[in-house]
Design an enzyme around this catalytic site. Sequence first.
Site, PDB file in Angstrom:
ATOM      1  N   LYS A  42       0.820  -1.218   0.000  1.00 39.57           N
ATOM      2  CA  LYS A  42       0.000   0.000   0.000  1.00 39.57           C
ATOM      3  C   LYS A  42       0.851   1.265   0.000  1.00 39.57           C
ATOM      4  CE  LYS A  42      -4.172  -1.907   1.898  1.00 39.57           C
ATOM      5  NZ  LYS A  42      -4.933  -1.610   0.658  1.00 39.57           N
ATOM      6  N   ASP A 240      -5.727   2.817  -3.267  1.00 41.17           N
ATOM      7  CA  ASP A 240      -4.396   3.436  -3.186  1.00 41.17           C
ATOM      8  C   ASP A 240      -4.311   4.658  -4.102  1.00 41.17           C
ATOM      9  OD1 ASP A 240      -3.526   1.590  -1.331  1.00 41.17           O
ATOM     10  OD2 ASP A 240      -2.774   0.199  -2.853  1.00 41.17           O
TER      11      ASP A 240
HETATM   12  P1  ATP Z   1      -8.923  -1.504  -2.824  1.00 46.06           P
HETATM   13  O1  ATP Z   1      -8.465  -2.040  -1.504  1.00 46.06           O
HETATM   14  O2  ATP Z   1      -9.495  -2.544  -3.753  1.00 46.06           O
HETATM   15  O3  ATP Z   1      -7.922  -0.658  -3.512  1.00 46.06           O
HETATM   16  P2  ATP Z   1     -10.778   0.062  -1.229  1.00 46.06           P
HETATM   17  O4  ATP Z   1     -11.769  -0.880  -0.640  1.00 46.06           O
HETATM   18  O5  ATP Z   1      -9.726   0.622  -0.362  1.00 46.06           O
HETATM   19  O6  ATP Z   1     -10.160  -0.540  -2.565  1.00 46.06           O
HETATM   20  P3  ATP Z   1     -12.879   1.385  -2.705  1.00 46.06           P
HETATM   21  O7  ATP Z   1     -13.875   2.037  -1.849  1.00 46.06           O
HETATM   22  O8  ATP Z   1     -13.252   0.097  -3.361  1.00 46.06           O
HETATM   23  O9  ATP Z   1     -11.521   1.301  -1.877  1.00 46.06           O
HETATM   24  O10 ATP Z   1     -12.431   2.370  -3.888  1.00 46.06           O
HETATM   25  C1  ATP Z   1     -11.754   3.588  -3.636  1.00 46.06           C
HETATM   26  C2  ATP Z   1     -12.239   4.646  -4.597  1.00 46.06           C
HETATM   27  O11 ATP Z   1     -11.960   4.219  -5.941  1.00 46.06           O
HETATM   28  C3  ATP Z   1     -13.737   4.873  -4.567  1.00 46.06           C
HETATM   29  O12 ATP Z   1     -14.091   5.775  -3.527  1.00 46.06           O
HETATM   30  C4  ATP Z   1     -13.968   5.450  -5.963  1.00 46.06           C
HETATM   31  O13 ATP Z   1     -13.573   6.805  -6.030  1.00 46.06           O
HETATM   32  C5  ATP Z   1     -12.984   4.627  -6.811  1.00 46.06           C
HETATM   33  N1  ATP Z   1     -13.604   3.417  -7.386  1.00 46.06           N
HETATM   34  C6  ATP Z   1     -13.559   2.166  -6.900  1.00 46.06           C
HETATM   35  N2  ATP Z   1     -14.248   1.304  -7.684  1.00 46.06           N
HETATM   36  C7  ATP Z   1     -14.731   2.038  -8.706  1.00 46.06           C
HETATM   37  C8  ATP Z   1     -15.528   1.740  -9.867  1.00 46.06           C
HETATM   38  N3  ATP Z   1     -15.966   0.512 -10.114  1.00 46.06           N
HETATM   39  N4  ATP Z   1     -15.863   2.766 -10.703  1.00 46.06           N
HETATM   40  C9  ATP Z   1     -15.429   4.031 -10.472  1.00 46.06           C
HETATM   41  N5  ATP Z   1     -14.666   4.368  -9.400  1.00 46.06           N
HETATM   42  C10 ATP Z   1     -14.321   3.396  -8.521  1.00 46.06           C
END
Ligand code: ATP
Length: 291
Positions: A42, A240
Amino acid sequence: MTKPVVTVIGSINMDLVTIANRVPSQGETILGEQFHLIPGGKGANQAVAAARLGARVHMIGAVGTDTFGKELLHSLEQEGVCIDNVKPVTYVETGIASITISDGDNRIIVVPGANHALCPEDIEHCEEIIAQSDVCLLQLEIPLSVVEKAACLAKKHDVRVILNPAPAQPLPQQLVEQVDILTPNEHERDVIFGGMDVSQFAHKLVVTEGARGVTMMKNGQPTLIPGFSVPVVDTTGAGDTFNGALAVALSKGMRLEEACLFGNAAAALSVTRLGAQTGMPTEDEVRQFLK
Ligand code: ATP
């Protein structure tokens, strides 16, 4: 124009990705389809995201003196990330994540290795770099004592602290108090604040909600800053990318809401491409996308 300075204190891993048709049962050996070595962790991912988006980035972390460590340092350097404060560790291997992907399902074992050799004294040696940063960006793949020391030093010098609290774990209240912005996803928020009263910290929370975007407090109300609808190729590293982008946007003086929008745009672009670091957009790409 001088570049904003972001200091990332966190993990540097090599991801060992095996793709197979199925998972072997106990004692069985099967042939896989593909194998890839992909830079990850990360901390390193967020450092690369911030560098691509136009920040001067200092990475503080630790790698082994093995082949993976050398490759990871080289790849960070190629991205323009300053690696002067990545500690080489001789007595333990570079951190790895062993990832098996089969049938759209993944199984992951992380061995922190050198990431856990980072100690609070290493952070003390970097006090000047922290003091000269616009934002200090932290996650939880390194010892909590290191995260606490970094937050403490950043606060001492009035440097803004963003903590991406992943992987999820309960946090000491004092650390939450020292952090300016916490960026959990919904699961991480529930783990951190399970037994705590969230209301006093609500103004610090930017909760990421995948494609929906993020929720932050605006005029005392939880407010959704919507995500962008894009064709999804690979969501690895979306979080990230969001955190790296948020750090850069705040360093440039954007207000939190505007910075969240910038983060959503950068993260949306990243999910349209394969890979965590490989899919991260540049500053120009995000600007074009937001036009
Ligand atoms: P990861 O650990 O898989 O990197 P996370 O769980 O920490 O993700 P998420 O909430 O899934 O974080 O995603 C972070 C941000 O990325 C979201 O707030 C959004 O801005 C963007 N994002 C994630 N998935 C999508 C998607 N399918 N389409 C558009 N934007 C997305």
